[in-house]
Design an enzyme around this catalytic site. Structure first.
Site, PDB file in Angstrom:
ATOM      1  N   VAL A 232       2.691  -4.067   3.074  1.00  0.00           N
ATOM      2  CA  VAL A 232       2.247  -4.793   1.938  1.00  0.00           C
ATOM      3  C   VAL A 232       2.057  -3.705   0.784  1.00  0.00           C
ATOM      4  CG1 VAL A 232       0.325  -5.877   0.728  1.00  0.00           C
ATOM      5  CG2 VAL A 232       0.923  -6.591   3.214  1.00  0.00           C
ATOM      6  N   CYS A 233       1.518  -2.490   1.185  1.00  0.00           N
ATOM      7  CA  CYS A 233       1.396  -1.257   0.344  1.00  0.00           C
ATOM      8  C   CYS A 233       2.404  -1.164  -0.651  1.00  0.00           C
ATOM      9  CB  CYS A 233       0.823   0.006   1.152  1.00  0.00           C
ATOM     10  SG  CYS A 233      -0.686  -0.309   2.055  1.00  0.00           S
ATOM     11  N   PRO A 234       3.629  -0.752  -0.050  1.00  0.00           N
ATOM     12  CA  PRO A 234       4.872  -0.494  -0.958  1.00  0.00           C
ATOM     13  C   PRO A 234       5.070  -1.581  -2.073  1.00  0.00           C
ATOM     14  CG  PRO A 234       5.629  -1.081   1.210  1.00  0.00           C
ATOM     15  CD  PRO A 234       4.071  -0.855   1.321  1.00  0.00           C
TER      16      PRO A 234
ATOM     17  N   LEU B 292       2.157  -1.250  -4.893  1.00  0.00           N
ATOM     18  CA  LEU B 292       2.447   0.129  -5.594  1.00  0.00           C
ATOM     19  C   LEU B 292       3.476   0.005  -6.461  1.00  0.00           C
ATOM     20  CD1 LEU B 292       1.267   2.762  -2.793  1.00  0.00           C
ATOM     21  CD2 LEU B 292      -0.035   1.670  -4.565  1.00  0.00           C
TER      22      LEU B 292
END
EC number: 1.11.1.26
Length: 187
Positions: free
Chosen positions: A46-48, A51
């Protein structure tokens, strides 16, 4: 205890920014608006997406006088490796702070002590270094950076217009409210 209205606590950390390693501290949040986005870990799922979405709004945020900082408990070295190997993260031009000591994550009360990783926390900080908004999401729930832009605009409006407030779903140029006895029970 809420962090709203509290000044950012002192810290010093290494960060990756546009091909360089830099040092960042709470002093960097003063004199301008800042968005600080905590996320669990580099090289995850999920993080990329979050960001990259934040990068897609970065020019708009900069035009509003806002600097963006992402933070995880990874090192600045890991941030560079991720930046070099991920198409999504390779687009990032804002500061990526490493927090392996967990100092910043603890200061913002987003550290998951059991995992040693930060929760998904978003903080808007005013030019005085004071936290104006806090949003914490569960690990599997990604954020929408366009909402951050709307919150910045509302926070900036309220700061420039004492005595006025922005109602739900307020957009720039929309109607605001002036809290008063006349409004009690009429909204």
């Amino acid at each position: 205890m809420s962090l709203i209205g509290k000044e950012v606590l002192p810290f010093k950390a290494n960060a990756y920014h546009n091909g360089n390693f830099i040092e960042v501290s709470e002093a960097d949040f003063k004199g301008k608006w800042s968005v600080v986005c905590f996320y669990p870990a580099d090289f995850t799922f999920v993080c990329p997406t979050e960001l990259e979405d934040l990068q897609n709004e970065y020019e708009t945020l900069k035009s509003l006088g806002v600097e963006v900082y992402s933070v995880s408990t990874d090192t600045h070295f890991t941030h560079k490796a991720w930046h070099d190997h991920s198409e999504a993260i390779g687009k990032i031009t804002y500061v990526m702070i490493g927090d392996p000591s967990h100092t910043i994550s603890r200061n913002f009360d987003v550290l998951n002590e059991a995992s040693g990783m930060a929760d998904r926390g978003t903080f808007i900080i005013d030019p005085d270094g004071v936290i104006q908004t806090v949003e914490i999401n569960a690990d599997g729930i990604g954020r929408d950076a366009s909402i951050i832009v709307d919150k910045i605009k509302a926070a900036q409006y309220v700061r420039k217009n004492p005595g006025e407030v922005c109602p739900a779903k307020w957009k720039e140029g929309g109607e605001t409210l002036k809290p008063s006895l006349d409004l009690v029970g009429k909204i």
